[in-house]
Design a protein around this motif. Structure first.
Motif, mmCIF file in Angstrom:
data_model
loop_
_atom_site.group_PDB
_atom_site.id
_atom_site.type_symbol
_atom_site.label_atom_id
_atom_site.label_comp_id
_atom_site.label_asym_id
_atom_site.label_seq_id
_atom_site.Cartn_x
_atom_site.Cartn_y
_atom_site.Cartn_z
ATOM 1 N N LEU A 135 18.400 -22.224 -6.445
ATOM 2 C CA LEU A 135 19.314 -23.208 -5.858
ATOM 3 C C LEU A 135 19.280 -24.504 -6.644
ATOM 4 O O LEU A 135 20.321 -25.093 -6.961
ATOM 5 C CB LEU A 135 18.941 -23.457 -4.405
ATOM 6 N N TRP A 136 18.061 -24.988 -6.975
ATOM 7 C CA TRP A 136 17.955 -26.256 -7.703
ATOM 8 C C TRP A 136 18.456 -26.148 -9.142
ATOM 9 O O TRP A 136 18.964 -27.121 -9.696
ATOM 10 C CB TRP A 136 16.513 -26.744 -7.672
ATOM 11 N N GLN A 137 18.312 -24.980 -9.758
ATOM 12 C CA GLN A 137 18.896 -24.801 -11.085
ATOM 13 C C GLN A 137 20.415 -24.915 -11.033
ATOM 14 O O GLN A 137 21.046 -25.457 -11.932
ATOM 15 C CB GLN A 137 18.494 -23.445 -11.657
ATOM 16 N N GLN A 138 20.978 -24.409 -9.944
ATOM 17 C CA GLN A 138 22.429 -24.436 -9.781
ATOM 18 C C GLN A 138 22.918 -25.784 -9.262
ATOM 19 O O GLN A 138 24.004 -26.250 -9.606
ATOM 20 C CB GLN A 138 22.857 -23.332 -8.817
ATOM 21 N N LYS A 139 22.091 -26.438 -8.442
ATOM 22 C CA LYS A 139 22.491 -27.712 -7.841
ATOM 23 C C LYS A 139 21.294 -28.665 -7.836
ATOM 24 O O LYS A 139 20.596 -28.813 -6.833
ATOM 25 C CB LYS A 139 22.994 -27.486 -6.412
ATOM 26 N N PRO A 140 21.024 -29.331 -8.961
ATOM 27 C CA PRO A 140 19.928 -30.308 -8.984
ATOM 28 C C PRO A 140 20.157 -31.396 -7.935
ATOM 29 O O PRO A 140 21.289 -31.796 -7.676
ATOM 30 C CB PRO A 140 20.012 -30.886 -10.404
ATOM 31 N N LEU A 183 8.575 -28.158 -7.267
ATOM 32 C CA LEU A 183 9.893 -27.737 -7.754
ATOM 33 C C LEU A 183 10.924 -28.837 -7.541
ATOM 34 O O LEU A 183 11.775 -29.095 -8.402
ATOM 35 C CB LEU A 183 10.329 -26.459 -7.038
ATOM 36 N N ALA A 184 10.860 -29.488 -6.400
ATOM 37 C CA ALA A 184 11.806 -30.568 -6.113
ATOM 38 C C ALA A 184 11.666 -31.693 -7.131
ATOM 39 O O ALA A 184 12.661 -32.258 -7.602
ATOM 40 C CB ALA A 184 11.581 -31.093 -4.697
ATOM 41 N N ALA A 185 10.417 -32.033 -7.486
ATOM 42 C CA ALA A 185 10.193 -33.120 -8.444
ATOM 43 C C ALA A 185 10.793 -32.791 -9.808
ATOM 44 O O ALA A 185 11.333 -33.675 -10.492
ATOM 45 C CB ALA A 185 8.694 -33.389 -8.572
ATOM 46 N N SER A 186 10.727 -31.522 -10.201
ATOM 47 C CA SER A 186 11.260 -31.146 -11.523
ATOM 48 C C SER A 186 12.775 -31.064 -11.543
ATOM 49 O O SER A 186 13.382 -31.061 -12.619
ATOM 50 C CB SER A 186 10.662 -29.804 -11.959
ATOM 51 N N HIS A 187 13.403 -31.003 -10.363
ATOM 52 C CA HIS A 187 14.868 -30.894 -10.298
ATOM 53 C C HIS A 187 15.515 -32.087 -9.596
ATOM 54 O O HIS A 187 16.725 -32.046 -9.324
ATOM 55 C CB HIS A 187 15.263 -29.615 -9.561
ATOM 56 N N GLY A 188 14.733 -33.106 -9.280
ATOM 57 C CA GLY A 188 15.295 -34.254 -8.574
ATOM 58 C C GLY A 188 15.723 -33.924 -7.156
ATOM 59 O O GLY A 188 16.619 -34.576 -6.598
ATOM 60 N N ASP A 238 20.776 -28.222 2.142
ATOM 61 C CA ASP A 238 21.461 -27.145 1.430
ATOM 62 C C ASP A 238 20.928 -25.778 1.821
ATOM 63 O O ASP A 238 21.680 -24.812 1.901
ATOM 64 C CB ASP A 238 21.316 -27.356 -0.080
ATOM 65 N N VAL A 239 19.634 -25.678 2.032
ATOM 66 C CA VAL A 239 19.051 -24.437 2.518
ATOM 67 C C VAL A 239 17.801 -24.780 3.318
ATOM 68 O O VAL A 239 17.073 -25.723 2.987
ATOM 69 C CB VAL A 239 18.707 -23.462 1.362
ATOM 70 N N ALA A 240 17.581 -24.037 4.401
ATOM 71 C CA ALA A 240 16.355 -24.148 5.191
ATOM 72 C C ALA A 240 15.710 -22.773 5.228
ATOM 73 O O ALA A 240 16.412 -21.755 5.348
ATOM 74 C CB ALA A 240 16.660 -24.646 6.601
ATOM 75 N N LEU A 241 14.406 -22.727 5.104
ATOM 76 C CA LEU A 241 13.709 -21.444 5.058
ATOM 77 C C LEU A 241 12.314 -21.618 5.626
ATOM 78 O O LEU A 241 11.799 -22.735 5.704
ATOM 79 C CB LEU A 241 13.648 -20.919 3.624
ATOM 80 N N ASP A 242 11.721 -20.511 6.060
ATOM 81 C CA ASP A 242 10.396 -20.623 6.670
ATOM 82 C C ASP A 242 9.315 -19.847 5.943
ATOM 83 O O ASP A 242 8.164 -19.834 6.377
ATOM 84 C CB ASP A 242 10.452 -20.192 8.130
ATOM 85 N N THR A 288 25.519 -15.951 -11.311
ATOM 86 C CA THR A 288 25.946 -17.206 -11.926
ATOM 87 C C THR A 288 25.043 -17.581 -13.092
ATOM 88 O O THR A 288 25.520 -18.016 -14.159
ATOM 89 C CB THR A 288 25.924 -18.339 -10.880
ATOM 90 N N GLN A 289 23.724 -17.397 -12.921
ATOM 91 C CA GLN A 289 22.781 -17.812 -13.945
ATOM 92 C C GLN A 289 22.387 -16.675 -14.871
ATOM 93 O O GLN A 289 21.546 -16.862 -15.762
ATOM 94 C CB GLN A 289 21.556 -18.422 -13.259
ATOM 95 N N GLN A 290 22.990 -15.509 -14.629
ATOM 96 C CA GLN A 290 22.781 -14.333 -15.484
ATOM 97 C C GLN A 290 21.281 -14.102 -15.718
ATOM 98 O O GLN A 290 20.795 -14.035 -16.844
ATOM 99 C CB GLN A 290 23.520 -14.498 -16.812
ATOM 100 N N THR A 291 20.561 -13.983 -14.638
ATOM 101 C CA THR A 291 19.128 -13.763 -14.712
ATOM 102 C C THR A 291 18.744 -12.668 -13.736
ATOM 103 O O THR A 291 19.604 -12.105 -13.033
ATOM 104 C CB THR A 291 18.365 -15.064 -14.398
ATOM 105 N N THR A 292 17.466 -12.351 -13.693
ATOM 106 C CA THR A 292 16.955 -11.352 -12.760
ATOM 107 C C THR A 292 15.991 -12.019 -11.781
ATOM 108 O O THR A 292 15.436 -13.091 -12.075
ATOM 109 C CB THR A 292 16.228 -10.226 -13.495
ATOM 110 N N PHE A 293 15.784 -11.358 -10.658
ATOM 111 C CA PHE A 293 14.901 -11.940 -9.655
ATOM 112 C C PHE A 293 13.469 -11.995 -10.167
ATOM 113 O O PHE A 293 12.741 -12.970 -9.922
ATOM 114 C CB PHE A 293 14.997 -11.139 -8.363
ATOM 115 N N SER A 294 13.037 -10.963 -10.893
ATOM 116 C CA SER A 294 11.662 -10.971 -11.402
ATOM 117 C C SER A 294 11.447 -12.102 -12.393
ATOM 118 O O SER A 294 10.370 -12.709 -12.437
ATOM 119 C CB SER A 294 11.329 -9.621 -12.046
#
Length: 843
Positions: free
Chosen positions: A652-657, A674-679, A702-706, A735-741
């Protein structure tokens, strides 16, 4: 010093005892609560008492007069409408009876206490406090306002009537305050305003001098029948200071004037017998017991551990045990009244009738001879102490959750809503859920509520439809995913969110008070079936994703539907997005809606094998309700839930810093890294799904998770949705043309552990207070429980469980070895505190 006694409440929790009298006028042993309060004030030199009145005000004035007979000066200040505790005090200020430069003592009208006011006043002066709150240590703080203080007594936090998950101390607000007059002048006039909810939080926010002092002595709130009975017992046992009741005749038995006791009656104190009580031959009274003026106990009757008000008749051979009997009741021969029963004024219970445990009879009821009353007349039984748990209203099918119980819950939930409200209801496919759902449906219209039946839908779909429709609330019934013998009933608000604690307490009060709304004939609600429920959800679902990106990626997914209803909703949507699907466990099977842990783990392993064989981009297992999503990467490896959550936020942060995420306070600090590295920004919540949903609904999140499989994307809907979570993950990967692993492997490792420690219910508050005091040496917070930071990347969280007699410990350090060492040390320390608290003398 003057005192204000707040006596304007209706005492609804004490019904039926308070149907015809206000709560401060119910008797404790020999006289009303308010008379005991005035006597206590007088003993400490407070001789000018101001009583605030609203409900049945004339009864107070008739009983107390001008206070001359009680040795004090009494003034009355009436409220035309309820103003709340602080609003009522401001109303007294406006009457001109108080001075700005003097403290005033404020006391709740339902308190029985003997605490030393002079000690409280000295503390107040020493600390130059604007407000001093008298604190008391209790076993079970759930019905009170919990208070968190610094070592010098300055109050840091008020927590009003918490759940067990919120308890951070065993010190509670007694409702006894010393307040400087100028503070009352700052309360808004002629509006409802509360000390705990409104004034104190405002003063704390302004860094006001609000202090708490724990005082020795006795204190209790007589707000409910069990507490009322206990208060009488405590006074009989001399646990609270009191004035003499009358004449002591030996054997810890006290009597008023003209009492008659037959020679062969057997009385075992402590017992109080009021004026003109008659105890006939062969009677046995086992104390503690109170029998008030003019009551006649006939031959061979048996009374134990009970309170019987004036003017009653207990017939030959009758038995009353552990009950509360209001005035002028008649119990004919051989009647049996059992523990916890409460009988209102002027009831008649005829020969050989049996009143079962916890039954309530409203005033004026007539029970036929030989009747066996298992339910309160007229509104049903009282079977629980609390109604809501972690998963809603839960219980074993046909043991705790019977059709009768569910029907009553339906009426109560409907009564908590305005008339003609619409309530959606749906279920899973198990026969038990169908039975309970239909019982609830039978109750809702009885409260004048309209029912919209969604049949069987995944829970995210039901939540969505509730939110977009005209419904005021919703109900979902399911078999517990953890135990197929248990049914969970989830109650939702108009936004599709689980009920908040205040709404839950409203439903609980109505349920246990058994005095809820019944619709008249023409107001009974209708039951209709909702139309096109899945279509509404599907259109919004597709509008909230980037369909073109997903379609171009030509992704393949293996989905384990766990025999739930999500397959009927999600499959058509995936087809429109051109996602290739290998679907598992698509057949509806009520026998597989609840699975054991080892069966679940085997299913995840099978899912991983199939992902590898078919070369899929991702594997996902949805829970039966469709709310949770558990992932397997393209290599067939199960991605642990907390790691999947971290990977999702990284994507999410890669897509929306700069995006904002919300998650519970017990989850890893990797999210802040992670938040610090993506603002980005991280909001921490209580370890509670409703808290997470509330933040998602109200904040710019933007997202909530537990970290346990729940993901919330508020842009679509502010509730967990495993189906939408899958699509958003696919969209991010495409979108980022990557894999989950690859995303998972890019994360820094983190070492977080969770343990539980047994802790008796009655010790939880004391233990949490000790932990809170120890945490004061570190940077700490009390968002949920007590979390303290030993070093920048080392923290410990201790919090009470809301439903079980356990405490949770979470710990994290940079390495697993260090975390295990820290966890062992904290567990040993916590065990020692629990043992010390459990073995010490109780307050």
């Amino acid at each position: 010093m003057k005192a204000i006694v707040m006596a304007g409440g209706q005492g609804s929790r004490l019904r039926p005892l308070t149907v015809s009298r206000p709560k401060p006028l119910i008797p404790i042993v020999n006289k009303p609560v308010i008379a005991h309060i005035v006597a206590w004030l007088k003993r400490h030199g407070v001789t000018h008492v101001i009583v605030t009145l609203q409900h049945q005000a004339e009864l107070f004035q008739r009983y107390l007069g001008n206070g001359e007979l009680l040795g004090v000066t009494l003034d009355y200040v009436l409220e035309d409408v309820p103003l709340g505790t602080a609003g009522g005090a401001r109303n007294v200020w406006d009457s001109g009876l108080l001075e700005a430069d003097e403290p005033v003592l404020i006391v709740s009208g339902d308190a029985l206490t003997d605490i030393d006011i002079s000690v409280m006043a000295a503390f107040h002066r020493q600390h130059q406090a604007a407000v001093t709150v008298a604190l008391h240590q209790v076993y079970n703080p759930l019905e009170y306002g919990v208070v968190n203080t610094d070592v010098d007594g300055r109050i840091r936090q008020f927590l009003e009537k918490p759940g067990w998950a919120d308890v951070i101390s065993d010190l509670v607000n007694t409702g006894i305050y010393l307040v400087q007059g100028h503070v009352l002048a700052e309360i808004p006039p002629q509006q409802f305003y509360d000390f705990s909810h409104d004034l104190f939080p405002r003063l704390l926010a302004q860094s006001g001098a609000v202090y708490g002092v724990t005082l020795p002595g006795y204190w209790t709130d007589v707000g409910a029948p069990p507490a009322y009975l206990s208060a009488n017992v405590d006074m009989l046992l001399n646990n609270v200071h009191h004035e003499p009741w009358g004449r002591h005749i030996g054997g810890d038995i006290w009597v008023g004037e003209d009492v008659e006791i037959a020679p062969d009656a057997r009385l075992y104190g402590p017992i109080y017998l009021g004026n003109e009580v008659q105890i006939k031959g062969g009677v046995v009274i086992q104390g503690p017991a109170v029998i008030r003026d003019g009551t006649v106990v006939d031959n061979r009757a048996f009374i134990s551990h009970s309170v019987i008000w004036r003017g009653c008749y207990v017939g030959e051979g009758a038995q009353i045990q552990g009950a509360i009997i209001a005035k002028q009741c008649v119990f004919k021969a051989r009647v049996s009244v059992n523990a916890g029963a409460v009988v209102g004024d002027k009831c008649i219970v005829r020969e050989d009738a049996v009143i079962h445990e916890n039954v309530k009879l409203w005033p004026g009821k007539d029970v036929e001879a030989g009747a066996v009353v298992r339910e309160s007349i007229v509104w049903g039984t009282q079977g629980r102490k609390v109604l809501f748990g972690r998963f809603g209203v839960t219980g074993t099918v046909n043991v705790d959750l019977t059709p009768e119980f569910a029907a009553k819950l339906g009426v109560v939930f409907g009564a908590s809503l305005p008339k003609n409200s619409i309530v959606t209801i749906n279920r899973d496919m198990h026969p038990s859920a169908r039975m309970i759902k239909r019982a609830i449906i039978s109750g809702l219209p009885a409260a004048g509520v309209q029912v919209l039946d969604l049949r069987s839908q995944p829970l995210p779909v039901a939540r969505f439809f509730t939110r977009i429709s005209d419904a005021m609330a919703g109900v979902h019934v399911r078999i517990s995913p953890h135990d197929r013998r248990v049914v969970d009933i989830k109650l939702m608000n108009a936004e599709g969110l689980d009920l908040g604690r205040e709404q839950e307490r409203l439903v609980e009060r109505l349920f246990f008070r058994e005095d809820f709304r019944r619709a008249q004939l023409d107001d009974i609600g209708h039951i209709e079936y909702a139309q096109n429920v899945g279509d509404h959800y599907g259109r919004a679902f597709l509008a909230a994703v980037d369909a073109e990106v997903i379609q171009k990626a030509a992704l393949t997914v293996v989905i384990d539907y766990a025999h739930g209803a999500a397959v009927d909703v999600l499959e058509p949507l995936l087809a429109q997005l051109d996602v290739n699907v290998v679907a598992l466990n698509t057949r509806s099977d009520p026998q597989h809606l609840s699975v054991l842990e080892d069966v679940w783990q085997h299913g995840i392993e099978q899912l991983g094998k199939i992902v590898r064989v078919v070369g899929a981009n991702l594997g996902v297992r949805l829970d039966v309700s469709g709310e949770k999503a558990f992932f397997v990467d393209e290599m067939g490896q199960h991605v642990p839930d907390d790691l999947a959550a971290a990977a999702m936020t990284e994507l999410l942060w890669q897509q929306k810093p700069g995006a904002t995420i919300a998650l519970p306070v017990d989850r890893s600090q990797i999210f802040e890294e992670l938040a610090a590295s993506h603002g980005g920004r991280v909001l921490r919540t209580k370890v509670d799904l409703h808290a997470l949903m509330s933040v998602a609904a109200q904040e710019d999140v933007d997202v909530a998770l537990d970290g346990s499989g729940y993901f919330i994307f508020p842009a679509f809907q502010p509730v967990p949705d495993g189906m939408y979570t899958l699509i958003r993950l696919l969209q991010c990967l495409a979108t980022q043309q990557t894999t989950f692993s690859a995303v998972v492997n890019s994360l820094h490792p983190f070492a977080r552990l969770h343990r539980v420690v047994d802790c008796p219910w009655e010790s939880k508050g004391s233990v949490m207070r000790r932990m809170n005091e120890q945490a004061s040496a570190y940077q700490s917070d009390t968002v949920d429980g007590v979390k303290f930071y030993l070093q920048p990347h080392q923290w410990v969280l201790i919090r009470p469980d809301p439903d079980r007699a356990i405490l949770h410990i979470c710990a994290e350090t940079p390495t697993m070895e260090a975390t295990e060492h820290l966890m062992r040390a904290q567990t040993i320390m916590l065990d020692a505190v629990i043992q010390e608290v459990s073995s010490s003398d109780r307050p």
